[in-house]
Design a protein around this motif. Structure first.
Motif: not given
Lengths: 211, 211
Positions: A193-194, A197-198
């Motif tokens: 997810v990070p 998202t980034a």
């Protein structure tokens, strides 16, 4: 993964025979795998010898000291990291290519179960402050990574996909930073997810410059 | 920097006297400084003893093993990292506050000559894969960092500074990732340009949601 010459590498001190090249490559691959799994400090030259199946004198013949070997690891991992992002990385000249590149990076982390983080970024976090020559190699490695991002965005602007006020230099660096931070948080949280998202955030910013 | 209790810390096994608390704090501060400078692996317990001016048995009294000490270092550095971003971090509820926070982070790296990177991120890159308990502490530390970002952006949306379709969760995580990647590249390149560019990109994206 090809092991062609990278522009980030320790200077070749001598011409090697084909067999010598193969031995040298086996040492570098073993060292790279150990560094990726355990870091630079915890990778001893004895571990590399054992893993590569070479003697201490063979290792010394190719790499006079651990620092020289680590520079070869940085060169090797830079080549590997860039190869793992192909074919998209060298042709990031459409929004679709950007999205495919993003998907490839996420899939790669998923296949690694989010373990390991960035093979170059992890080395940078560990030794950039201590070894000026390794730091220079890492700077060059990141630059080799950033250049195709910049080049793809520049092409998009030239083709009119991005408006004139889109700044390829700035957006490419923002993409690379998002990628590095996303990889570190993905490694820590064990979820992609990070990273997703980034990267999505900077790609959304880039889409905001669509002409 | 205050050393108040953080929500990321090794469980307190016993009540300490004031003198005991001071000794414990001295050990943790010495260990944190060494880890920030040299990393976890290269910080030996003997180095910490010497730096803190305590005996081996004193160190053992407070921290039974290096792993326990490192968890205290993560807790300490989390508190320190958050404290260094105040007062802005806890009130990121205007665009001006976001910019002041960004400027504070950049100024901090400049004052450190871009050396060291993120005190938490560096530890994460080094040991997240090897120590599940430390990884859990690092996850909690990053969450403590992300929460005020999310909270500030939520307040901005509630106040009508951001449109309803702005997603505070997503934007906060993108900010944290940009920050981590920007810090790593700033450490490697020894210039604050990556950090500035990474944060400015996500702040520009957030500004795109201005209501």
């Amino acid at each position: 993964m090809t092991t062609t010459t990278s522009s980030v590498h320790a200077p070749a001190v001598r011409r090697l025979t084909a067999k010598g090249e193969a031995t040298r490559a086996r040492i570098v691959e073993a060292a790279s795998a150990l560094v990726f799994a355990h870091g630079v400090t915890r990778t001893g030259v004895e571990d590399v010898q054992r893993e590569a199946g070479v003697s201490a004198s063979q290792l010394y013949h190719y790499f006079g000291d651990k620092q020289t070997l680590m520079r070869a690891v940085i060169a090797h991992q830079t080549t590997a990291v860039l190869a793992a992002q192909q074919p998209e990385l060298d042709a990031l000249d459409t929004f679709e290519a950007l999205e495919r590149w993003r998907d490839r990076l996420v899939a790669l982390q998923r296949s690694r179960h989010c373990v390991g983080g960035c093979p170059i970024g992890s080395i940078a976090a560990e030794i950039a402050d201590d070894d000026p020559e390794a730091r220079a190699d890492l700077v060059a490695g990141f630059e080799q990574w950033e250049a195709p991002l910049r080049s793809g965005l520049t092409t998009m602007r030239e083709r009119g996909l991005l408006a004139d006020d889109a700044d390829p230099d700035r957006l490419a660096l923002a993409l690379l930073a998002a990628l590095q931070g996303g990889l570190l948080l993905t490694q820590t949280r064990r979820t992609t997810v990070p990273l997703e998202t980034a990267l999505d955030a900077v790609i959304e910013l880039i889409r905001g410059y669509a002409a």
